[in-house]
Design a protein around this motif. Sequence first.
Motif, PDB file in Angstrom:
ATOM      1  N   GLY A 255     -48.981  45.000  22.424  1.00 18.56           N
ATOM      2  CA  GLY A 255     -49.206  44.208  23.620  1.00 18.56           C
ATOM      3  C   GLY A 255     -47.993  44.202  24.540  1.00 18.56           C
ATOM      4  N   VAL A 256     -48.084  43.404  25.602  1.00 18.72           N
ATOM      5  CA  VAL A 256     -46.951  43.323  26.531  1.00 18.72           C
ATOM      6  C   VAL A 256     -45.764  42.623  25.885  1.00 18.72           C
ATOM      7  CG1 VAL A 256     -48.439  43.396  28.566  1.00 18.72           C
ATOM      8  CG2 VAL A 256     -47.745  41.188  27.621  1.00 18.72           C
ATOM      9  N   THR A 257     -46.019  41.792  24.870  1.00 16.80           N
ATOM     10  CA  THR A 257     -44.964  41.253  24.014  1.00 16.80           C
ATOM     11  C   THR A 257     -45.488  41.309  22.581  1.00 16.80           C
ATOM     12  OG1 THR A 257     -45.628  38.926  23.813  1.00 16.80           O
ATOM     13  CG2 THR A 257     -44.491  39.571  25.847  1.00 16.80           C
ATOM     14  N   ILE A 258     -44.598  41.048  21.621  1.00 15.74           N
ATOM     15  CA  ILE A 258     -45.032  41.049  20.217  1.00 15.74           C
ATOM     16  C   ILE A 258     -45.169  39.626  19.688  1.00 15.74           C
ATOM     17  CG2 ILE A 258     -44.002  43.300  19.757  1.00 15.74           C
ATOM     18  CD1 ILE A 258     -41.712  41.805  18.320  1.00 15.74           C
ATOM     19  N   ASP A 424     -39.595  39.774  38.540  1.00 10.42           N
ATOM     20  CA  ASP A 424     -38.430  39.180  39.200  1.00 10.42           C
ATOM     21  C   ASP A 424     -38.323  37.678  38.935  1.00 10.42           C
ATOM     22  OD1 ASP A 424     -40.832  39.020  40.786  1.00 10.42           O
ATOM     23  OD2 ASP A 424     -39.603  38.214  42.411  1.00 10.42           O
ATOM     24  N   ARG A 425     -39.392  37.076  38.432  1.00 11.12           N
ATOM     25  CA  ARG A 425     -39.362  35.648  38.115  1.00 11.12           C
ATOM     26  C   ARG A 425     -39.023  35.379  36.648  1.00 11.12           C
ATOM     27  NH1 ARG A 425     -44.243  32.677  41.526  1.00 11.12           N
ATOM     28  NH2 ARG A 425     -43.467  33.269  43.590  1.00 11.12           N
ATOM     29  N   LEU A 426     -38.701  36.427  35.908  1.00 17.98           N
ATOM     30  CA  LEU A 426     -38.359  36.290  34.500  1.00 17.98           C
ATOM     31  C   LEU A 426     -36.857  36.461  34.318  1.00 17.98           C
ATOM     32  CD1 LEU A 426     -41.183  38.467  32.883  1.00 17.98           C
ATOM     33  CD2 LEU A 426     -41.133  35.972  33.159  1.00 17.98           C
ATOM     34  N   ASN A 427     -36.261  35.648  33.458  1.00 14.62           N
ATOM     35  CA  ASN A 427     -34.857  35.853  33.141  1.00 14.62           C
ATOM     36  C   ASN A 427     -34.716  37.005  32.152  1.00 14.62           C
ATOM     37  OD1 ASN A 427     -35.418  34.870  30.549  1.00 14.62           O
ATOM     38  ND2 ASN A 427     -34.782  32.770  31.070  1.00 14.62           N
ATOM     39  N   GLN A 432     -36.734  41.155  28.263  1.00 15.22           N
ATOM     40  CA  GLN A 432     -36.560  41.928  27.040  1.00 15.22           C
ATOM     41  C   GLN A 432     -37.781  41.831  26.133  1.00 15.22           C
ATOM     42  OE1 GLN A 432     -32.895  40.719  25.202  1.00 15.22           O
ATOM     43  NE2 GLN A 432     -31.626  41.434  26.904  1.00 15.22           N
ATOM     44  N   GLN A 433     -38.555  40.753  26.286  1.00  7.40           N
ATOM     45  CA  GLN A 433     -39.763  40.590  25.482  1.00  7.40           C
ATOM     46  C   GLN A 433     -40.896  41.504  25.943  1.00  7.40           C
ATOM     47  OE1 GLN A 433     -41.056  36.510  25.156  1.00  7.40           O
ATOM     48  NE2 GLN A 433     -38.983  35.757  24.865  1.00  7.40           N
ATOM     49  N   TRP A 437     -44.697  46.660  29.032  1.00  6.22           N
ATOM     50  CA  TRP A 437     -45.036  46.507  30.439  1.00  6.22           C
ATOM     51  C   TRP A 437     -44.260  47.454  31.348  1.00  6.22           C
ATOM     52  CZ3 TRP A 437     -49.111  44.554  32.651  1.00  6.22           C
ATOM     53  CH2 TRP A 437     -49.117  44.369  34.024  1.00  6.22           C
ATOM     54  N   ASP A 438     -42.928  47.396  31.327  1.00  8.27           N
ATOM     55  CA  ASP A 438     -42.137  48.238  32.227  1.00  8.27           C
ATOM     56  C   ASP A 438     -42.470  49.709  32.064  1.00  8.27           C
ATOM     57  OD1 ASP A 438     -39.084  46.264  32.136  1.00  8.27           O
ATOM     58  OD2 ASP A 438     -40.819  46.181  33.460  1.00  8.27           O
TER      59      ASP A 438
END
Length: 441
Positions: A255-258, A424-427, A432-433, A437-438
Amino acid sequence: MALPARLTAALGRHPDDLTEEDLQRAVKNHIPESVDLDWKKDFYKGTDADKKELAKDVSAMANTAGGMVVIGVDDGKQDHAHALAPFDPVQGRGEEWIRSVLANWIQPVVPNVGVRAVRSAAHEGKIYWLLTVPRSTQAPHAVAAPGNDYHFRVHVRHGTTTRTLSESEIAQRYRDRFQAASDDVDRLKQVADTGFGSLSAYLTSTEHGGSPRATYSPAWVSLAAVPAARGTYPLTTRADRDAAFARFRTLACEGVTISAMPEGTALVGRRQARFEGTPTGQLHQDGSFYAALPINLQSDHYNDDGPKRLYHRGLELDLVALVQAAAAWAAETGAVGDMVLSAALHRFDGGDGPVRLVASEDLRDGTVAPLPESPAQTTVDLGAIVTDKREAVVAAYALVADLLADMGAHQPYVLTPDGDIQIDRLNSDYRQQLTGWDARR
């Protein structure tokens, strides 16, 4: 594409991967036609009669059990694969023409039909056409000439042939469709209630001494999911559950994160694989799914007596991961069609007062409201979620937008209705999570 398991067993390979060599083997073994397999020697001509025949063959499969139409294999009038009969491609009657016929001659359109040409290695320039048809949750599908809504027929597979349904049978099929929709709602509630019960027991237990787990993770988001056309996955034995759990852990990493990847090992469950930790949830043998993740609820450092602060940036990303995990599990069990999703927010610290909803740790102000009492629900295309991460974002946006709206927020902070994540709204920690996606943008 999920198709009857019998087809893969009979043909020796998943229908989506068949080659001419596999078709030749089917001829050698005299693989018979059946309710889910139709051998055809000749390609459809461009006449209305042949367009109707194409529509009839596909709709009948969708109305019954799903299956495959193979064009370019002669059955020798013996109802089994008798000889290969590849043919020359026909100008103007390729994949686009096939899909156009299906779209114009079948009501409603049969979703997710696979159309694939297989080139012949033994006969240069010649091809076969393979049409793969999943069992439809929108059945019955009727065949009618474009613009003619009054003279239509509904067909089903009957053994090795196709037959037309009577008026009373058509009426029953419509009743079955509407009943199925009601059954989905009932099943969704059952899955959500069972999952919440397990989550509550896990968080409030003090069997090992000390404080209950809810002390450290007082707020959670859950997602329940039920596919319209259920799947099947063996979960009877410990070995079955362990295998399913291991497979799901792999799927959850895509997924986009784990964040939806479970910890530990599978637990005993009745027709399900249960897991506890972060997340906590269940994998049901019919493709249904429940999982919950902790969300960021903290005391207000700027006002000790004020309401706790709920940060929803992480909540939005977690919901995307949960949607992807639910779809991956459903597809793994062979489920197809639509999938009904229900997301809810839960609080386990004994407080029922309002919280301050804050979009980001960088922002201090936000609306003050209690957690919504009702879950948010939406229906999605299972196949689309599995193949496109953006579709998972769209689904998660719909769910989180409804939850936040009940708390007075105008819209999600990082998700968009078009399927984008506003990076751009994510720190840096959140960026890194984003494992999946990128790389695809």
